[in-house]
Design an enzyme around this catalytic site. Sequence first.
Site, PDB file in Angstrom:
ATOM      1  N   LYS A  44      50.017  61.488  -9.581  1.00  6.95           N
ATOM      2  CA  LYS A  44      48.977  60.951  -8.691  1.00  6.95           C
ATOM      3  C   LYS A  44      48.150  59.898  -9.434  1.00  6.95           C
ATOM      4  CE  LYS A  44      46.232  64.997  -9.954  1.00  6.95           C
ATOM      5  NZ  LYS A  44      45.787  66.328  -9.532  1.00  6.95           N
ATOM      6  N   TYR A 264      21.341  45.644 -24.217  1.00  8.92           N
ATOM      7  CA  TYR A 264      20.447  46.011 -23.100  1.00  8.92           C
ATOM      8  C   TYR A 264      19.542  47.184 -23.463  1.00  8.92           C
ATOM      9  CZ  TYR A 264      22.934  43.152 -19.618  1.00  8.92           C
ATOM     10  OH  TYR A 264      23.472  42.132 -18.893  1.00  8.92           O
TER      11      TYR A 264
HETATM   12  C1  LIG Z   1      46.215  67.156 -10.574  1.00  7.16           C
HETATM   13  C2  LIG Z   1      46.933  68.395 -10.231  1.00  7.16           C
HETATM   14  C3  LIG Z   1      47.946  68.876 -11.065  1.00  7.16           C
HETATM   15  C4  LIG Z   1      48.198  68.304 -12.457  1.00  7.16           C
HETATM   16  O1  LIG Z   1      47.167  68.801 -13.286  1.00  7.16           O
HETATM   17  P1  LIG Z   1      47.055  68.455 -14.849  1.00  7.16           P
HETATM   18  O2  LIG Z   1      45.861  69.240 -15.285  1.00  7.16           O
HETATM   19  O3  LIG Z   1      46.828  66.986 -14.941  1.00  7.16           O
HETATM   20  O4  LIG Z   1      48.309  68.873 -15.497  1.00  7.16           O
HETATM   21  C5  LIG Z   1      48.688  69.965 -10.627  1.00  7.16           C
HETATM   22  N1  LIG Z   1      48.425  70.553  -9.433  1.00  7.16           N
HETATM   23  C6  LIG Z   1      47.435  70.137  -8.621  1.00  7.16           C
HETATM   24  C7  LIG Z   1      47.189  70.849  -7.347  1.00  7.16           C
HETATM   25  C8  LIG Z   1      46.647  69.053  -8.991  1.00  7.16           C
HETATM   26  O5  LIG Z   1      45.649  68.654  -8.195  1.00  7.16           O
END
Ligand SMILES: *Cc1c(COP(=O)(O)O)cnc(C)c1O
Length: 383
Positions: A44, A264
């Site tokens: 993702k 800043y």
């Molecule tokens: C993002 C996600 C993963 C992967 O998790 P990691 O901690 O990056 O390995 C797996 N399952 C679900 C439901 C997620 O939202």
Amino acid sequence: LPVPHPSEALAGGRLTVDLDAIAANWRTLSENLRDGTECGATVKANAYGTGLAETAERLSQEGCRTFFVALPEEALHLRETLPDATIYVLDGLFPGTAETYAAANLRPVLNSVPEIEEWSAYCRTANTALPAAIHIDTGMNRLGLLPEMFAQVMADNYLTGPFTPCLLVSHLACGATPDHPLNRIQLDTFRAATADFPDIPKSLANSAGVFLGPDYHFDIARPGISLFGGKALDPGANPMSPVVCVEARILMVRDVAESKTIGYGGVETATRTMRLAIVAAGYADGFMRRAGSSDKRPGGFGWLDGHRLPIVGRISMDMMALDVTDVPETVARHGVFVELLGPNVAASDLAIYAETIDYEYLTGLGRRFHRRYGPLDTPEGRS
Ligand SMILES: *Cc1c(COP(=O)(O)O)cnc(C)c1O
């Protein structure tokens, strides 16, 4: 998703992604799974910033067959790259889109009763028992059906008869903390909830779950962050190879007199005559302002030729100042690229200064950077 990336000459920084390192991490994770557990990949958010198409293609070559994305749009992009892969959409079924999922052979992870009703109605009308996962909430209290509701739904043939529940999913809330009691509670809850369905494959483990041991592995693991070199467990060393290197160019090297403030807000004061490298990356590039430095609190750091370069003062939108006082002038000079995240600057270390996690660094990196794929330690990567 696809963003235009400038040429190296015109970019403030460059982001290098080592696809072979991602493949090696996937193999390492696979080898950590008990026999019979398939290793999938969660890709993702543009494969955690590394590039969805490139990463998925490489993982597929390595033998990965099952991919998890968050959004249907990501799944459609992935489908263009991998016509035969199994693709799950973790965010579920969006209203009115069942036809789109079906046409692209995407599997929604059904997270609620309305989603189950919609997929079921679609399959009934289309007269095909299309596959979908069902998410059981075992303690995360985010998405998914509570165990009692899951049992009811599975017993309701009108609801679950028309489609094929092909995977039962749950997600760990505290996997990064191995001795957190919720891990065991979620495991027991998942086992109890799914006990009546021995023939449906199951998935509980994200990256952390892979390292929690074989009890957590079930039929398919869905690691994300570990593939990309992130640190899945809070305690201990990180066994994964770094995958991403971000470097930004030095725009200017300058001296600052003792007792002058830098940047800043004037929040950091030079305690001696300092030499600074002003580099072309800031919070608009994903380098969170929170990792800046002040007289009260140290910030993150960069890396150049074996030297650790502390951030000095606040991080601006497009720039930050690094302390190069102790670096030879022939090394820290105009135009040279400084490592801001990579083999010498772990995202998980930087994240501590920014009070966040490496996930947020990786997914936020480099919208304006030049992008390239290759090994992280090429000679041209160390100009
Ligand atoms: C993002 C996600 C993963 C992967 O998790 P990691 O901690 O990056 O390995 C797996 N399952 C679900 C439901 C997620 O939202």
